[in-house]
Design a protein around this motif. Sequence first.
Motif, PDB file in Angstrom:
ATOM      1  N   HIS A 220      10.727  19.890 -12.618  1.00  0.00           N
ATOM      2  CA  HIS A 220      10.386  18.517 -12.122  1.00  0.00           C
ATOM      3  C   HIS A 220       9.918  17.585 -12.984  1.00  0.00           C
ATOM      4  N   PRO A 221      10.553  16.481 -13.398  1.00  0.00           N
ATOM      5  CA  PRO A 221      10.092  15.671 -14.539  1.00  0.00           C
ATOM      6  C   PRO A 221       9.137  14.571 -13.534  1.00  0.00           C
ATOM      7  N   HIS A 222       8.182  14.374 -14.456  1.00  0.00           N
ATOM      8  CA  HIS A 222       7.209  13.030 -13.829  1.00  0.00           C
ATOM      9  C   HIS A 222       8.067  11.955 -13.795  1.00  0.00           C
ATOM     10  N   CYS A 223       7.897  10.972 -12.981  1.00  0.00           N
ATOM     11  CA  CYS A 223       8.577   9.710 -12.655  1.00  0.00           C
ATOM     12  C   CYS A 223       8.392   8.942 -13.750  1.00  0.00           C
ATOM     13  N   HIS A 224       7.165   8.799 -14.159  1.00  0.00           N
ATOM     14  CA  HIS A 224       6.852   7.714 -15.376  1.00  0.00           C
ATOM     15  C   HIS A 224       7.624   8.061 -16.649  1.00  0.00           C
TER      16      HIS A 224
ATOM     17  N   LEU B 281      15.335  19.486 -11.838  1.00  0.00           N
ATOM     18  CA  LEU B 281      15.607  19.432 -10.430  1.00  0.00           C
ATOM     19  C   LEU B 281      16.084  17.794 -10.137  1.00  0.00           C
ATOM     20  N   ASP B 282      16.672  17.688  -9.201  1.00  0.00           N
ATOM     21  CA  ASP B 282      17.269  16.302  -8.767  1.00  0.00           C
ATOM     22  C   ASP B 282      16.278  15.730  -7.924  1.00  0.00           C
ATOM     23  N   THR B 283      15.025  15.133  -8.327  1.00  0.00           N
ATOM     24  CA  THR B 283      13.950  14.915  -7.475  1.00  0.00           C
ATOM     25  C   THR B 283      13.483  13.416  -7.853  1.00  0.00           C
ATOM     26  N   ALA B 284      12.791  12.668  -7.105  1.00  0.00           N
ATOM     27  CA  ALA B 284      12.187  11.610  -7.379  1.00  0.00           C
ATOM     28  C   ALA B 284      10.642  11.870  -7.442  1.00  0.00           C
ATOM     29  N   CYS B 285       9.860  10.788  -6.992  1.00  0.00           N
ATOM     30  CA  CYS B 285       8.470  11.242  -6.971  1.00  0.00           C
ATOM     31  C   CYS B 285       8.086  12.214  -6.102  1.00  0.00           C
ATOM     32  N   CYS B 286       7.196  12.862  -6.361  1.00  0.00           N
ATOM     33  CA  CYS B 286       6.394  14.117  -5.834  1.00  0.00           C
ATOM     34  C   CYS B 286       5.728  13.607  -4.380  1.00  0.00           C
ATOM     35  N   GLY B 287       5.395  12.483  -4.513  1.00  0.00           N
ATOM     36  CA  GLY B 287       4.779  12.068  -3.410  1.00  0.00           C
ATOM     37  C   GLY B 287       3.325  11.781  -3.257  1.00  0.00           C
ATOM     38  N   MET B 288       2.817  12.749  -4.500  1.00  0.00           N
ATOM     39  CA  MET B 288       1.304  12.624  -4.691  1.00  0.00           C
ATOM     40  C   MET B 288       0.762  11.204  -5.390  1.00  0.00           C
ATOM     41  N   ALA B 289       1.562  10.847  -6.451  1.00  0.00           N
ATOM     42  CA  ALA B 289       1.432   9.791  -7.036  1.00  0.00           C
ATOM     43  C   ALA B 289       0.016   9.243  -7.243  1.00  0.00           C
ATOM     44  N   GLY B 290      -0.708  10.306  -8.223  1.00  0.00           N
ATOM     45  CA  GLY B 290      -2.121   9.882  -8.680  1.00  0.00           C
ATOM     46  C   GLY B 290      -3.019  10.181  -7.443  1.00  0.00           C
ATOM     47  N   ALA B 291      -3.711   9.056  -6.779  1.00  0.00           N
ATOM     48  CA  ALA B 291      -4.657   9.221  -5.780  1.00  0.00           C
ATOM     49  C   ALA B 291      -3.904   9.023  -4.340  1.00  0.00           C
ATOM     50  N   PHE B 292      -2.684   8.517  -4.375  1.00  0.00           N
ATOM     51  CA  PHE B 292      -2.056   8.017  -3.161  1.00  0.00           C
ATOM     52  C   PHE B 292      -1.815   8.971  -2.398  1.00  0.00           C
ATOM     53  N   GLY B 293      -1.631  10.248  -2.644  1.00  0.00           N
ATOM     54  CA  GLY B 293      -1.398  11.376  -1.411  1.00  0.00           C
ATOM     55  C   GLY B 293      -2.639  11.809  -1.043  1.00  0.00           C
ATOM     56  N   ALA B 294      -3.853  11.427  -1.518  1.00  0.00           N
ATOM     57  CA  ALA B 294      -5.351  11.907  -1.084  1.00  0.00           C
ATOM     58  C   ALA B 294      -5.854  11.030   0.133  1.00  0.00           C
ATOM     59  N   GLN B 295      -5.138  10.021   0.256  1.00  0.00           N
ATOM     60  CA  GLN B 295      -5.740   8.937   1.256  1.00  0.00           C
ATOM     61  C   GLN B 295      -5.264   9.159   2.471  1.00  0.00           C
ATOM     62  N   VAL B 296      -6.247   9.195   3.209  1.00  0.00           N
ATOM     63  CA  VAL B 296      -5.972  10.001   4.649  1.00  0.00           C
ATOM     64  C   VAL B 296      -5.003   9.155   5.398  1.00  0.00           C
ATOM     65  N   GLU B 297      -4.788   7.908   5.108  1.00  0.00           N
ATOM     66  CA  GLU B 297      -3.763   7.120   5.759  1.00  0.00           C
ATOM     67  C   GLU B 297      -2.327   7.294   5.225  1.00  0.00           C
TER      68      GLU B 297
ATOM     69  N   SER C  52       0.925  -1.080  -0.012  1.00  0.00           N
ATOM     70  CA  SER C  52      -0.092  -0.042   0.152  1.00  0.00           C
ATOM     71  C   SER C  52       0.788   1.324   0.051  1.00  0.00           C
ATOM     72  N   ASN C  53       2.067   1.191   0.476  1.00  0.00           N
ATOM     73  CA  ASN C  53       3.034   2.236   0.374  1.00  0.00           C
ATOM     74  C   ASN C  53       3.689   2.421  -0.932  1.00  0.00           C
ATOM     75  N   CYS C  54       3.741   1.427  -1.688  1.00  0.00           N
ATOM     76  CA  CYS C  54       4.435   1.881  -3.004  1.00  0.00           C
ATOM     77  C   CYS C  54       3.581   2.793  -3.880  1.00  0.00           C
ATOM     78  N   LEU C  55       4.290   3.727  -4.265  1.00  0.00           N
ATOM     79  CA  LEU C  55       3.825   4.689  -5.021  1.00  0.00           C
ATOM     80  C   LEU C  55       3.287   4.659  -6.679  1.00  0.00           C
ATOM     81  N   SER C  56       3.904   3.407  -6.978  1.00  0.00           N
ATOM     82  CA  SER C  56       3.653   2.839  -8.354  1.00  0.00           C
ATOM     83  C   SER C  56       4.518   3.918  -9.187  1.00  0.00           C
ATOM     84  N   CYS C  57       5.590   4.472  -8.856  1.00  0.00           N
ATOM     85  CA  CYS C  57       6.297   5.495  -9.473  1.00  0.00           C
ATOM     86  C   CYS C  57       7.093   5.081 -10.583  1.00  0.00           C
ATOM     87  N   LYS C  58       7.197   3.673 -10.706  1.00  0.00           N
ATOM     88  CA  LYS C  58       8.037   3.011 -11.807  1.00  0.00           C
ATOM     89  C   LYS C  58       9.427   3.563 -11.720  1.00  0.00           C
ATOM     90  N   GLY C  59       9.914   4.003 -10.520  1.00  0.00           N
ATOM     91  CA  GLY C  59      11.469   4.331 -10.291  1.00  0.00           C
ATOM     92  C   GLY C  59      12.163   3.046 -10.428  1.00  0.00           C
TER      93      GLY C  59
END
Length: 1006
Positions: free
Chosen positions: A905-909, A934-950, A627-634
Amino acid sequence: MLSRLRTRQALVLCLSKMTSAQEKKIRQTGCDARFDNLTRQLYATDASIYQIQPLGVAFPRSAQQASAVIHAAADAGVPVTPRGAGTSLVGNAIGEGLIVDFSHYNRQISDLDLEKRSIRVGAGVVLDQLNDFLKPHGFCFGPDVATSSRATLGGMIANNSSGARCPIYGTTADHVISLEIVMADGRVEKIGASHKSLGNERAKIEDLVRAAAAEMTERWPPGLIKRWPGYGIQRFLRAPDDLTNILAGSEGTLAAIFSAELKISPLPREIGLGLLFFAAVAEAMQTTVELLDLKPAAIEHIDRPLLDQTKGQLHFQAARDLLELDTKPCESILIVEFYEDVAERLSILQSRKIGLRTKILTDPAQMNMVWSVRKSGLSLLTGCIGPAKPVAFIEDAAVRPAQLPEYVRGLESIMKPLGLTASYYGHAASGLLHVRPVLDMHSADDLKKFRQVADQTSALVRRFKGSLSAEHGVGIARTEYMRDQLGDELLEVMREIKWAFDPKNIFNPGKIFEVGTDRRAVPTSQRDVPTRIDNHLRENFSRPIELPFQPVLAFAFKDRSFTGNLEQCNGCGGCLKQSEIMCPTFIATHDEVMSTRGRANIIRAALELRTNGHDPLKSEELDAALSNCLSCKGCTPECPSNVNLALLKAEMLHARWRRDGLPLRERIFSNIDLLGKLGCLTPRLTNRLLDSKAVRVAMEKTIGISSQRSLPHYASERFDKWFATNCSGGLRPPNGAHPPTPESGYGVTGRAPLQRNRGRVILWDDTFVRYHEPHVGVAAVKVLEALGFEVALVKNRRCCGRPAFSQGNLDAAAKLAKQNVTILSLQHSLGRRSLGEGGNAPILFLEPSCWSMFVEDYRELRIEDAENIAARCFLFEKFVDDLLAQEPDALRFKHESRSRGIAIHPHCHAKSILNPSFMARLADRLPGGKATVLDTACCGMAGAFGAQVEKYDLSVQVAQRLLDQIDSQPPGTEVIASGTSCRHQISDLTNLRAKHMAELLADALA
Ligand SMILES: Cc1cc2nc3c(=O)[nH]c(=O)nc-3n(C[C@H](O)[C@H](O)[C@H](O)COP(=O)(O)OP(=O)(O)OC[C@H]3O[C@@H](n4cnc5c(N)ncnc54)[C@H](O)[C@@H]3O)c2cc1C
Ligand code: SF4
Ligand code: SF4
């Protein structure tokens, strides 16, 4: 099948557990200690083929906590295995008692003394972290393990690690000044030449070692710079006042290291690489000896089996091009590195005209590229397709460099009759080749060969008076050969040393000395299995993984099998690094379960019924991992073995939903395109509702959508509607007329031809552009028309399926994919017949996650014709950049000079498929443009991931790296992000509104 499952369950049930009294004792120390099944499974493997489930794992924050926890474990009769990053290759870092993980908290660097050239580090400091700290001061830590991105100094000292530059830096033991150690009885001691502690132990060991001096001379003639037979008694004989010589290389069998005072070395003033290409490995081996007179810092060997694994890998393509591997193939390459007098030595090297050709490199970026191929050697090799993999067990044997040609012949004569192949790569200058025979460890036949090769190689190495382990340690794989390698006398000396430090055999039992072979040894557990090369193998070797579902995904780009891809994870720990894109959740948390390795290990544990409840599809452990995998394809491009967690996760979730039904929230998230359609019917009302506190609280309580998260507003005019009412050859014609389009019958809503007609492009108006951010679509149309394209939208297009795919709702995703491919294919065939060039129109994407769906995941879903459609799909930015590369004046920009920088900030996909540097190139085309990726990875939002309360907190934690990068830009910098969730995350967590590249370009058009 059922009976096998039951047998497995029975096995699982009889595994030992810590008693509550033992657990209590350890907990009372106040040290963070975990005994749950998730943690025990996560720490059951390292980078080896072995698996032992520990009773628990402790994470000490201080030497006092480490002391208390080790003392409590010893008191409770629980063995202790200290651990760093767990990148050991032969089972050194696993054990059945308490694992003490020093990598989690213990990462302090202090007491830098440039005059004395020393520094103090916590055992959990990672080598790259130390070198990043030292670099601005002009120093480095010399020994350079290939796993520098995650290997800890504690692990390096305990393994006496070394690297390619061993000829100039030696091994880690050579750089230890003093150690702070925790003994088996909990005492914390400082050892080193200037410390007088452990006087009795030191004196006893000195007597023992002196008495064995003649035997050492006989068995270990000089010439090996990486010799390492168990404890460093030869080193200790040279400096008997310094017990660090014994501790370094003791593999956690004597004491735990809490911190270390280390020597540091000045950075080389100049570096150069000479690459020599050969038609045969034997030639390269012979040449190594002939090059030693040039005093290189390193001579590394890589061969074709390794180089072949880089084919088709985005991450290594630039290196392949640099080495000209596709146009000028070779069997083997020597990488010769020089520090100091570089030009002179490189020119001598070149003048020798060795091998097929010579290439000279002095550009740091190019040299790094070559090193990255060499450093990824093991994982590249294990990434080969199929159940047979190069296995580490004889991979660490070293001989004198002059013996290399004969040694390689000897190895070939062992492997040839058994029909085995192997790659020969590694530290040629030190006489150490990492040879890994390719074996299918699931097959009984190959298991026999595994032992035969090990037995015969041990004999071969002894004949050369070489060293069976040189830098990776003895671990489980080589413990049974210690007597053969050392003889009775030296082995007994080492055993006495062990008893002097650890009389109860608490520390890492079963490594260096076999379990149960000593009268004085306290039995370590109820499962006293003798240490043999073929005991404790990973469970999937002896019991092939049985899937409780029929996989639907193709794993098309690599293994063509779910299990194959899962078994690609060899535990190398590449995903525990703190840089690049894999794995953003580990970068944010430092928790093993948040890494790609952790997730792959837990999926394996679940399928092997090692999770609580023994349900292969549903357990707390699996939830924590997936459930914590962002499916970011990194991980897809960066894991050298191409473990693809996004696919593994989707498949596991899909199997579960098929069995148990799709939960409401996942159903809603799968259908955001439909929600968009509905929301846009009454946008003002819907937006008001979305902004209402009461509604948000209700949403949080019922479907778990975090009320802390803003939800995207619905547009007052949908992009497709805007497009339909604004097309007459130019953007927003004065009369707003919208002539009917001749192609509408073919599924595409077209626009009238333009003056400079480059033909048609199809713009994919994704859910977000269509319903939430029409301005991005408008900007894209403006740019494309300025380029002279006739823009069309796909009529009746369905959602690309990404939201459903991410939720594991693969049936829905496949249905949508099929419909889209059918519409586009129909348009293609009809178009070709009736529109001439129009039928092949490129399809452009503004949202990278939709684009990756078309170019990758439709094929994974086995959609017919997906490949042909994929060939027409382009990321908007890439398409425009490619065109401008051919015709730089195709777009005219306003001539005002930009004073603001551009941060991208490029998208991880997008990054998982393309090198994002093209985005900066494109932005730099604007007059005065100064763009940085920018030297970044996933933004952490990852579609609906960041909208989930937990998941909200984790989402923000992951975003921190992006926020820091944005903060470090000069004021006024414009932030560009092509992913809608990235823009959303940025606007939620900063005061900025990030733009799509299309907006940047459109705003700048003349
Ligand atoms: C792809 C790959 C490439 C590699 N290349 C190299 C290479 O170039 N050179 C090289 O030398 N090795 C190499 N290794 C092996 C390994 O990465 C190194 O030995 C590394 O230094 C181990 O560090 P670690 O933090 O992962 O230690 P771990 O694997 O966690 O532990 C190593 C050993 O040290 C003990 N230990 C760990 N921490 C402590 C502590 N604080 N106190 C006491 N004992 C401790 C453990 O019990 C274990 O026996 C490679 C491994 C892989 C997977
Ligand atoms: S996921 Fe890849 S990088 Fe991570 S441990 Fe497994 S093989 Fe190594
Ligand atoms: S998909 Fe992303 S978050 Fe998931 S394991 Fe791979 S790198 Fe980590």
